[in-house]
Design a protein around this motif. Structure first.
Motif, short mmCIF file in Angstrom:
data_model
loop_
_atom_site.label_atom_id
_atom_site.label_comp_id
_atom_site.label_asym_id
_atom_site.label_seq_id
_atom_site.Cartn_x
_atom_site.Cartn_y
_atom_site.Cartn_z
N PHE A 1 0.67 -1.31 -0.11
CA PHE A 1 0.09 -0.07 0.28
C PHE A 1 0.84 1.15 -0.06
N SER A 2 0.11 2.36 -0.44
CA SER A 2 0.96 3.73 -0.07
C SER A 2 0.76 4.02 1.02
N PRO A 3 1.83 4.47 1.58
CA PRO A 3 1.50 5.27 3.00
C PRO A 3 0.70 6.56 2.87
N LEU A 4 1.03 7.38 1.62
CA LEU A 4 0.06 8.71 1.69
C LEU A 4 -1.44 8.53 1.18
N LEU A 5 -1.51 7.24 0.42
CA LEU A 5 -3.04 6.83 0.42
C LEU A 5 -3.44 6.39 1.70
N LEU A 6 -2.80 5.76 2.60
CA LEU A 6 -3.28 5.37 3.82
C LEU A 6 -3.59 6.34 4.73
N LEU A 7 -2.89 7.58 4.68
CA LEU A 7 -3.18 8.63 5.45
C LEU A 7 -4.56 9.31 5.10
N LYS A 8 -4.81 9.31 3.72
CA LYS A 8 -5.96 9.91 3.30
C LYS A 8 -7.41 8.89 3.67
N ARG A 9 -7.03 7.47 3.65
CA ARG A 9 -8.16 6.70 4.27
C ARG A 9 -8.30 6.84 5.64
N ILE A 10 -7.11 7.19 6.32
CA ILE A 10 -7.32 7.45 7.79
C ILE A 10 -8.27 8.58 8.15
N GLU A 11 -7.66 9.79 7.18
CA GLU A 11 -8.67 11.04 7.35
C GLU A 11 -10.11 10.66 7.02
N ALA A 12 -10.37 10.08 6.39
CA ALA A 12 -11.82 9.93 5.55
C ALA A 12 -12.42 9.00 6.53
N VAL A 13 -11.89 8.01 7.21
CA VAL A 13 -12.67 7.26 8.41
C VAL A 13 -12.97 7.98 9.51
N LEU A 14 -11.79 9.04 9.93
CA LEU A 14 -12.21 9.71 11.15
C LEU A 14 -13.23 10.83 10.75
N ARG A 15 -13.25 11.33 9.80
CA ARG A 15 -14.39 12.30 9.46
C ARG A 15 -15.64 11.65 9.12
N ARG A 16 -15.79 10.57 8.73
CA ARG A 16 -16.94 9.97 8.53
C ARG A 16 -17.43 9.32 10.19
N SER A 17 -16.62 8.85 10.86
CA SER A 17 -17.02 8.45 11.96
C SER A 17 -17.24 9.59 12.97
N LEU A 18 -16.82 10.65 12.70
CA LEU A 18 -17.28 11.98 13.52
C LEU A 18 -18.54 12.67 13.03
N THR A 19 -18.72 12.40 11.77
CA THR A 19 -20.28 12.87 11.17
C THR A 19 -21.28 11.91 11.79
N PHE B 1 -13.36 18.19 17.96
CA PHE B 1 -12.51 19.28 17.34
C PHE B 1 -11.29 18.85 16.67
N TYR B 2 -11.20 19.32 15.45
CA TYR B 2 -10.12 18.75 14.73
C TYR B 2 -9.77 19.94 13.22
N ILE B 3 -8.64 19.70 12.68
CA ILE B 3 -8.37 20.69 11.82
C ILE B 3 -8.26 19.86 10.28
N ASP B 4 -8.62 20.39 9.38
CA ASP B 4 -8.54 19.65 7.83
C ASP B 4 -7.55 20.46 6.98
N ASP B 5 -6.57 19.86 6.82
CA ASP B 5 -5.33 20.57 5.90
C ASP B 5 -5.87 20.55 4.53
N ASN B 6 -6.95 19.89 4.20
CA ASN B 6 -7.55 20.01 2.63
C ASN B 6 -8.27 21.32 2.45
N THR B 7 -9.08 21.58 3.60
CA THR B 7 -10.00 22.77 3.48
C THR B 7 -9.38 24.04 4.31
N TYR B 8 -8.40 23.85 4.90
CA TYR B 8 -7.92 24.90 5.66
C TYR B 8 -8.73 25.56 6.62
N GLN B 9 -9.49 24.47 7.23
CA GLN B 9 -10.44 25.00 8.38
C GLN B 9 -10.26 24.24 9.47
#
Length: 222
Positions: free
Chosen positions: A104-122, A133-141
């Motif tokens: 696997f690609s570590p960079l893609l795994l990081l994106k999957r981690i972000e997605a799972v955490l975001r989905r779990s939060l929602t 409370f968290y920050i999203d480096d993609n949306t700068y928010q």
């Protein structure tokens, strides 16, 4: 800080992947066998568990089954060389959030981690303050309870800098360099103004003033 339990018995994968996760600001606890993972889970809570399946003593699916029964607020990602349909179905039946096949690609795994955490939060899968409370480096928010805090770019970069190194105290000049690089020439008290505005938007007073030095991100005293 988001806490991740990483169960992996291949030393190279464990070392490299852990380093990538720590660079993203995650707190990572590593184990190389399922029995140790279960013992840790009995005494400590995590936001996410990343589980290899073929590990010594107790396999990753058994650890997943324990999490499904006893730690339902914890998100999970299976990280394994087993790509057959039967194993994947078993993992998803045990409510894993994602299934990543090696190599696997570590960079893609990081994106999957972000997605799972975001989905779990929602979905409300976990609701402790570390993940509300968290920050999203993609949306700068920054987000609290899924709501954007509507930060300016400078406010976000200031918060991001402090959060990525929570034990470090930054002086004003260092923060200016992180936010504006070398393009900004002005009174360093501009940082004080940004901190003041940022504190008004944050759900808690996470930014600690270190008298005579500068600022530090601190959630321990909240």
């Amino acid at each position: 800080m988001i806490k991740i339990l990483f169960l992996e018995d291949e030393p190279n994968i464990l070392e490299v992947t852990t380093e990538y996760m720590k660079m993203q600001g995650y707190e990572v606890t590593c184990v190389n066998n399922g029995q140790d993972a279960l013992e840790i889970l009995k005494n400590e809570d995590f936001n996410l568990a990343i589980l290899d399946i073929m590990v010594p003593k107790v396999n990753g699916l058994e650890v997943l089954e324990y999490i499904n029964k006893s730690k339902r607020n914890m998100a999970t990602i299976m990280l394994t060389a087993l790509g057959d349909e039967q194993t994947q179905l078993k993992a998803f039946n045990l409510k894993t959030d994602d299934y990543v096949i090696k190599p696997f690609s570590p960079l893609l795994l990081l994106k999957r981690i972000e997605a799972v955490l975001r989905r779990s939060l929602t979905e409300g899968k976990f609701d402790n303050d570390d993940t509300e409370f968290y920050i999203d480096d993609n949306t700068y928010q920054a987000y609290y309870k899924s709501e954007s805090l509507n930060l300016t770019l400078s406010e976000f970069l200031l918060l991001q800098t402090l959060m990525k190194e929570p034990n470090r105290v930054f002086n004003r000049e260092q923060l200016i360099m992180r936010i504006f690089n070398e393009d900004y020439i002005s009174n360093d008290r501009i940082i004080d103004a940004h901190v003041k505005n940022l504190r008004k938007k944050l759900p808690h007073n996470y930014i600690k003033t270190v008298i005579g030095v500068g600022y530090q991100f601190n959630k321990e005293d909240i």
